[in-house]
Design a protein around this motif. Structure first.
Motif, PDB file in Angstrom:
ATOM      1  N   ILE A 160      43.562  84.770  25.763  1.00  0.00           N
ATOM      2  CA  ILE A 160      44.731  84.240  26.459  1.00  0.00           C
ATOM      3  C   ILE A 160      44.660  84.713  27.907  1.00  0.00           C
ATOM      4  CG2 ILE A 160      46.109  84.036  24.372  1.00  0.00           C
ATOM      5  CD1 ILE A 160      47.633  86.574  25.322  1.00  0.00           C
ATOM      6  N   SER A 161      45.736  84.660  28.640  1.00  0.00           N
ATOM      7  CA  SER A 161      45.758  84.755  30.098  1.00  0.00           C
ATOM      8  C   SER A 161      45.028  85.959  30.684  1.00  0.00           C
ATOM      9  CB  SER A 161      47.214  84.775  30.564  1.00  0.00           C
ATOM     10  OG  SER A 161      47.907  85.832  29.920  1.00  0.00           O
ATOM     11  N   VAL A 162      44.521  85.763  31.885  1.00  0.00           N
ATOM     12  CA  VAL A 162      43.831  86.818  32.617  1.00  0.00           C
ATOM     13  C   VAL A 162      44.758  88.024  32.779  1.00  0.00           C
ATOM     14  CG1 VAL A 162      42.850  87.461  34.857  1.00  0.00           C
ATOM     15  CG2 VAL A 162      42.351  85.218  33.872  1.00  0.00           C
ATOM     16  N   SER A 164      45.735  89.967  30.312  1.00  0.00           N
ATOM     17  CA  SER A 164      46.315  90.352  29.027  1.00  0.00           C
ATOM     18  C   SER A 164      45.412  91.390  28.365  1.00  0.00           C
ATOM     19  CB  SER A 164      46.454  89.129  28.113  1.00  0.00           C
ATOM     20  OG  SER A 164      45.165  88.608  27.791  1.00  0.00           O
ATOM     21  N   ASN A 167      42.375  89.699  26.981  1.00  0.00           N
ATOM     22  CA  ASN A 167      41.429  89.325  28.026  1.00  0.00           C
ATOM     23  C   ASN A 167      40.637  90.542  28.517  1.00  0.00           C
ATOM     24  OD1 ASN A 167      41.291  89.012  31.352  1.00  0.00           O
ATOM     25  ND2 ASN A 167      40.591  87.189  30.252  1.00  0.00           N
ATOM     26  N   PRO A 185      39.867  82.032  29.929  1.00  0.00           N
ATOM     27  CA  PRO A 185      41.274  82.295  29.616  1.00  0.00           C
ATOM     28  C   PRO A 185      42.045  81.006  29.320  1.00  0.00           C
ATOM     29  CG  PRO A 185      40.944  82.359  31.983  1.00  0.00           C
ATOM     30  CD  PRO A 185      39.600  82.055  31.376  1.00  0.00           C
ATOM     31  N   SER A 187      46.133  79.317  28.307  1.00  0.00           N
ATOM     32  CA  SER A 187      47.552  79.544  28.589  1.00  0.00           C
ATOM     33  C   SER A 187      48.278  80.232  27.444  1.00  0.00           C
ATOM     34  CB  SER A 187      48.239  78.214  28.905  1.00  0.00           C
ATOM     35  OG  SER A 187      48.111  77.313  27.806  1.00  0.00           O
ATOM     36  N   GLN A 325      47.482  90.126  40.945  1.00  0.00           N
ATOM     37  CA  GLN A 325      48.458  89.041  41.008  1.00  0.00           C
ATOM     38  C   GLN A 325      49.583  89.379  41.965  1.00  0.00           C
ATOM     39  OE1 GLN A 325      49.679  88.152  36.961  1.00  0.00           O
ATOM     40  NE2 GLN A 325      47.585  88.207  36.215  1.00  0.00           N
TER      41      GLN A 325
END
Length: 325
Positions: A160-162, A164, A167, A185, A187, A325
């Motif tokens: 799943i998402s970058v 996480s 990940n 990755p 969603s 991020q």
């Protein structure tokens, strides 16, 4: 002195055992419901853990424990809510792996994930599995490693998402196993599993708890777990350490924290009630049904675990070249 994640859990278990059944002396809690903020939507592992433990805490503290879901912004919404609450023990928050990871994942935060929150205690841990489609010729983690070493372009790894835990566990796996496969990755879990079953990705790293039904009925095949020991709900699935990756240990966890200035006697009282709750066979059974292994801890050792995890994932994020991020 540095402390490994496994040492923190082991020492925490010993310390917690010493507090089980201890009388709840010390400063009183406010005479009002206790808010337990969850940084995730209802229905997930953190939410189910909070509701199970919260009900048991309510019985022992003789005060209602109200679950308040505050998802959003990678835990920032929940963290800000706790930060603004009085430091009196009446507002608590569930902290997860994401709490420790956020220190290195975000360029800036409105709080320090370690300094601004007081550790109360660990609630439980749960496994991440390495999964393949049922028709895949890959039967073991050794098979996966061998294939990707022979030809990194012959496969890829879905998560799943970058940023996480899943990940980052995949990124750590690649580094530890000496492979250079692409990490893809998605969603969310549904998109990840659809891609896995279509053979768009070779393997996937995902939390075991919500996938137990599919693993049991054979629609997904778990070839390894990322924890140091085999998962209680997947006793026949070997660890990545057993596949030859020495020292590999990634285990998701849920804990409880309070505002940083919460008086120590209040923290200790809640910790004693928490550890007593986690020793209850009914609570342990309910958590295991949700894929969580109950595991008590002392506040100090949870603090050490959170610091060790933050440092561990900082290194993984930097080596993987993940942009903040």
């Amino acid at each position: 002195m540095s402390i490994t994640r496994r040492d923190a859990l082991r020492l925490g278990g010993i310390a917690a055992a010493g507090t089980l059944g201890a009388p709840a002396f010390g400063q009183s809690l406010p005479d009002k419901p206790i808010r337990l903020i969850v940084p995730n939507a209802a229905g997930g592992v953190a939410d189910l853990t909070a509701r199970t433990v919260g009900a048991a805490l309510s019985e022992r503290l003789k005060q209602p424990v109200v679950i308040e879901n505050r998802p959003g912004a990678g835990g920032i919404v929940a963290g800000q809510t706790l930060l603004q609450a009085p430091a009196d023990g009446a507002t608590l928050m569930v902290a997860t792996n994401a709490h420790a990871i956020s220190k290195s994942l975000f360029r800036s935060l409105p709080f320090d994930p370690i300094r601004d929150f007081a550790p109360v205690g660990l609630m439980g841990t749960f496994a991440i599995a390495v999964l393949v489609a049922p028709q895949s010729p890959i039967r073991t983690a050794g098979d996966l490693i061998a294939q990707l070493k022979r030809d990194p372009r012959s496969g890829n790894i879905g998560t799943i998402s970058v940023g996480s835990t899943q990940n980052l566990a995949a990124e750590l796996f690649k580094t530890s196993a000496g492979i250079e496969a692409t990490t893809v990755p998605f969603s969310g879990t549904p998109a990840l599993l659809t891609s896995l079953l279509r053979n768009d990705v070779t393997a996937a790293f995902e939390i075991v708890a919500p996938l137990m039904g599919q693993i049991r009925d054979g629609s997904l095949r778990a070839i390894a777990v990322t924890s140091a020991q085999r998962a209680a709900n997947l006793p026949d699935v070997p660890t990545l350490q057993e596949a030859g990756i020495a020292g590999f240990d990634v285990t998701s966890w849920n804990a409880i924290v309070a505002p940083a200035r919460t008086p120590a006697p209040v923290v200790e009282r809640i910790n004693a009630a928490l550890n007593a709750s986690l020793a209850d066979p009914t609570v342990r059974s309910k958590l295991l049904e949700a894929g969580v292994e109950a595991r008590g801890d002392a506040p100090a050792h949870l603090g050490q675990l959170m610091e060790a995890e933050a440092e561990k994932w900082r290194g993984v994020i930097e080596r993987a070249g993940i942009e903040r991020q």
